[in-house]
Scaffold this active site. Structure first.
Site, mmCIF file in Angstrom:
data_model
loop_
_atom_site.group_PDB
_atom_site.id
_atom_site.type_symbol
_atom_site.label_atom_id
_atom_site.label_comp_id
_atom_site.label_asym_id
_atom_site.label_seq_id
_atom_site.Cartn_x
_atom_site.Cartn_y
_atom_site.Cartn_z
ATOM 1 N N LYS A 1 0.492 -1.262 -0.038
ATOM 2 C CA LYS A 1 -0.103 0.049 -0.060
ATOM 3 C C LYS A 1 1.036 1.392 0.062
ATOM 4 O O LYS A 1 0.720 2.303 -0.755
ATOM 5 C CB LYS A 1 -0.929 0.030 1.355
ATOM 6 C CG LYS A 1 -1.840 1.049 1.491
ATOM 7 C CD LYS A 1 -2.772 1.051 2.468
ATOM 8 C CE LYS A 1 -3.357 2.239 2.790
ATOM 9 N NZ LYS A 1 -4.279 2.121 3.804
ATOM 10 N N GLU B 1 10.798 -4.762 4.376
ATOM 11 C CA GLU B 1 10.540 -6.121 3.830
ATOM 12 C C GLU B 1 10.300 -6.192 2.557
ATOM 13 O O GLU B 1 11.251 -6.838 1.627
ATOM 14 C CB GLU B 1 9.689 -7.006 4.717
ATOM 15 C CG GLU B 1 10.128 -7.059 6.411
ATOM 16 C CD GLU B 1 9.385 -6.128 7.406
ATOM 17 O OE1 GLU B 1 9.149 -5.080 6.597
ATOM 18 O OE2 GLU B 1 8.806 -6.241 8.362
ATOM 19 N N LYS C 1 9.605 -0.960 14.095
ATOM 20 C CA LYS C 1 10.289 -0.472 12.983
ATOM 21 C C LYS C 1 11.219 0.302 13.126
ATOM 22 O O LYS C 1 12.229 0.407 12.210
ATOM 23 C CB LYS C 1 8.925 -0.050 11.943
ATOM 24 C CG LYS C 1 7.961 -1.008 11.362
ATOM 25 C CD LYS C 1 7.136 -0.314 10.321
ATOM 26 C CE LYS C 1 5.887 -1.136 9.949
ATOM 27 N NZ LYS C 1 4.882 -0.367 9.424
HETATM 28 O O1 F6P Z 1 3.410 -2.891 9.725
HETATM 29 C C1 F6P Z 1 1.888 -3.169 9.567
HETATM 30 C C2 F6P Z 1 1.517 -2.723 8.191
HETATM 31 O O2 F6P Z 1 1.470 -1.611 8.090
HETATM 32 C C3 F6P Z 1 0.030 -3.589 8.077
HETATM 33 O O3 F6P Z 1 -0.807 -2.895 8.622
HETATM 34 C C4 F6P Z 1 0.029 -3.679 6.531
HETATM 35 O O4 F6P Z 1 -0.825 -4.682 6.293
HETATM 36 C C5 F6P Z 1 1.499 -4.119 6.257
HETATM 37 O O5 F6P Z 1 2.257 -3.256 7.246
HETATM 38 C C6 F6P Z 1 1.980 -3.884 5.076
HETATM 39 O O6 F6P Z 1 2.092 -2.641 4.495
HETATM 40 P P1 F6P Z 1 1.964 -2.239 2.957
HETATM 41 O O7 F6P Z 1 1.108 -2.798 2.273
HETATM 42 O O8 F6P Z 1 2.342 -0.603 2.996
HETATM 43 O O9 F6P Z 1 3.533 -2.618 2.589
#
Ligand code: F6P
Length: 533
Positions: A195, A201, A498
């Site tokens: 998102k 990661e 994080k």
């Molecule tokens: O660290 C938690 C989080 O923000 C979740 O809420 C989310 O689903 C996941 O990390 C991955 O986030 P992104 O889709 O922004 O990589």
């Protein structure tokens, strides 16, 4: 109201659940039938009085108004100032949904149509890799950008007729290395699902995948797609806008599998089956919006959860799918429920005076029976159990095995409720032991029983049913969050770790000293660096 419920709980604490079945209508009266599914909560200690008090909680919370606010696009995620509209992604034939005066549905339909065109092209070979038709799709994402499609791809394996699908989430290099080793870069499509497009990661794995592909493919970007709200970042990564599927910030990560984050699933099962999944979710939305609370499946699932956790004080909840293809459902629900409702302050920032969401865990049956069910049956803690079971499986010729699965599922909830008293235990060992030894042996074979469980039964785990089940749990989280007065749609609790990981990286790399760290952290860094890190 909570006090009233606690008084009721204390009054019935010693009541045996099975005595509630003296009422011949108990099972029907304490179940919800909707959308072809049956949610049976008769094997709990909830009676008509308690249910009325629980439903009153919803009235007191003004749940109907909150529910309508969510569906209509109000910014109910107050700490981030965002609407919560994953329901719009499955609003296939519903009305306009407005955010800040704009109908979001044309954009949702347009993105869905683009996803379908792309999925069809990948599946039929119109979209090719440098080495020909796509044989493997790797979804790189984590949390909500992984768990939903990974869970659903396994759940819907019988509908999988597209290229092989792999899911890489962990920054542990073992995850990506094992996956890449099984794929040919010339015929692999990599989907970067994030998102924010900043998650360390995911971006680290995406760069590793790009380097791997670069060894065999001249235009690596051409075999990448992106699922994100951050168009500027996907462009900077080298992915052409035609293969970027965007969504808006009103779709929370753990609620996002209904839209672009579901692309890998759509490629696996095809656009028609994916639409059936969306239809299932939409059907549950319609039910949630219309059914009176006592006949409302998400509302009753939530109230049973609140009764067990906040009122009776049971700290965990086991999710036990007797459906091997739902093996990832407990992990999916851990994020959905614990990231949503694992909060310490109310919406207005006040510390909660009660526990928020329970610890959610589980494994499919019958495997769990040979592992942790010992504690569930005889341990000193009560674990409310949530069973799931399909009337039929997909395996022709093995129907007898499915019936054996059903028998096991029903036997567990029966055993949890009834237990086995000392007299019955004595009978079990009579003849083998005598006197004091018989007594001692019998005590080990007593099952206290009176342990609550619910069962969700459904016809078959097809795409539409899976959609109904997932939307059911989403609305359950919403209802529990509303009653608890918390914000179910932010996740500040993931931030501190994080930040500290980013700060620790140069220490682990040996570029900075660990001297200003606490003694334990410094010692661990020292050990790991001395042993190869
Ligand atoms: O660290 C938690 C989080 O923000 C979740 O809420 C989310 O689903 C996941 O990390 C991955 O986030 P992104 O889709 O922004 O990589």
């Amino acid at each position: 109201m909570w006090n009233d419920l606690k008084t009721k709980a204390a009054a019935v604490a010693d009541r045996r659940i099975e005595t509630l079945f003296d009422d011949p209508d108990r099972a029907r009266g304490f179940s919800v039938s909707a959308l072809g599914m049956l949610f049976d909560y008769a094997k709990t200690n909830i009676d008509a009085d308690t249910r009325a008090a629980l439903v009153a909680l919803l009235e007191e919370t003004d749940l109907a108004a909150r529910r309508d606010a969510m569906f209509s696009g109000a910014a109910i995620n107050e700490t981030e100032g965002r609407a919560v509209l994953h329901t719009a992604l499955r609003n296939l034939d519903g009305d306009a949904v407005t955010v800040d005066g704009q109908d979001v549905m044309p954009g949702v339909r347009d993105t869905l149509a683009r996803m379908e065109d792309f999925a069809r092209a990948v599946r039929c070979g119109d979209f090719q890799g440098q080495g020909g038709a796509i044989t493997d799709v790797i979804n790189i994402g984590i949390g909500g950008s992984d768990l939903g499609p990974a869970m659903a791809a396994k759940a819907l394996a019988p509908y999988h007729d597209g290229p092989r699908c792999h899911f890489v989430s962990n920054v542990d290099p073992a995850d990506i290395a094992d996956t890449l080793a099984a794929c040919d870069p010339a015929t692999t499509l990599v989907i970067v699902a994030s998102k924010t497009f900043t998650t360390i990661e995911t971006m680290t794995n995406a760069r590793t995948a790009k380097a791997w592909m670069g060894q065999a493919v001249s235009d690596t970007g051409a075999q990448f797609a992106a699922l994100s709200t951050a168009a500027d970042k996907t462009a900077a990564f080298g992915i052409a806008p035609s293969r970027v599927f965007g969504f808006e910030d009103w779709v929370g990560g753990r609620y996002s599998m209904w839209g672009p984050i579901g692309l890998s699933l759509m490629i696996a099962i095809g656009p028609e089956a994916f639409r059936a999944f969306l239809r299932g979710g939409q059907a549950m939305d319609t039910h949630f919006r219309a059914a009176p609370w006592a006949q409302n499946m998400p509302a009753m699932l939530a109230l049973v959860g609140l009764w067990h956790n906040q009122v009776q004080g049971h700290a965990t909840r086991a999710v036990l799918p007797y459906d091997n293809r739902l093996a990832r459902l407990p992990a999916y629900l851990q994020q959905l429920e614990m990231e949503s409702n694992g909060k310490r302050v109310s919406m207005d920032g006040e510390e909660l005076s009660f526990h928020s969401g329970p610890v959610v865990w589980g494994e499919p049956g019958t495997n769990g029976q040979h592992a942790f069910y010992q504690l569930i049956h005889q341990g000193t803690r009560v674990v409310p159990c949530e069973f799931l079971i399909a009337a039929e499986g997909h395996e022709e010729g093995l129907e007898h095995q499915h019936r054996l699965l059903i028998a096991n599922c029903l036997a567990q909830s029966e055993a949890l409720m009834k237990g086995r008293d000392l007299d019955e235990a004595r009978e079990k060992v009579a003849g083998k032991f005598e006197g004091d030894e018989l007594e001692r042996q019998a005590k080990h074979r007593v099952f206290p029983g009176n342990r609550p469980s619910t069962t969700l039964a459904y016809p078959r785990l097809d795409p539409e049913t899976l959609g109904k089940i997932i939307a059911l749990y989403e609305h359950r989280v919403f209802v529990e969050g509303c009653v608890l007065g918390i914000n179910s749609y932010d996740q500040w609790g993931v931030e501190l770790g994080k930040e500290l990981a980013t700060a620790l990286q140069p220490v682990v790399d040996g570029e900075q000293s660990a001297d200003d760290k606490d003694g334990s952290t410094a010692q661990l860094v020292g050990y790991l660096r001395a042993n190869g890190a």
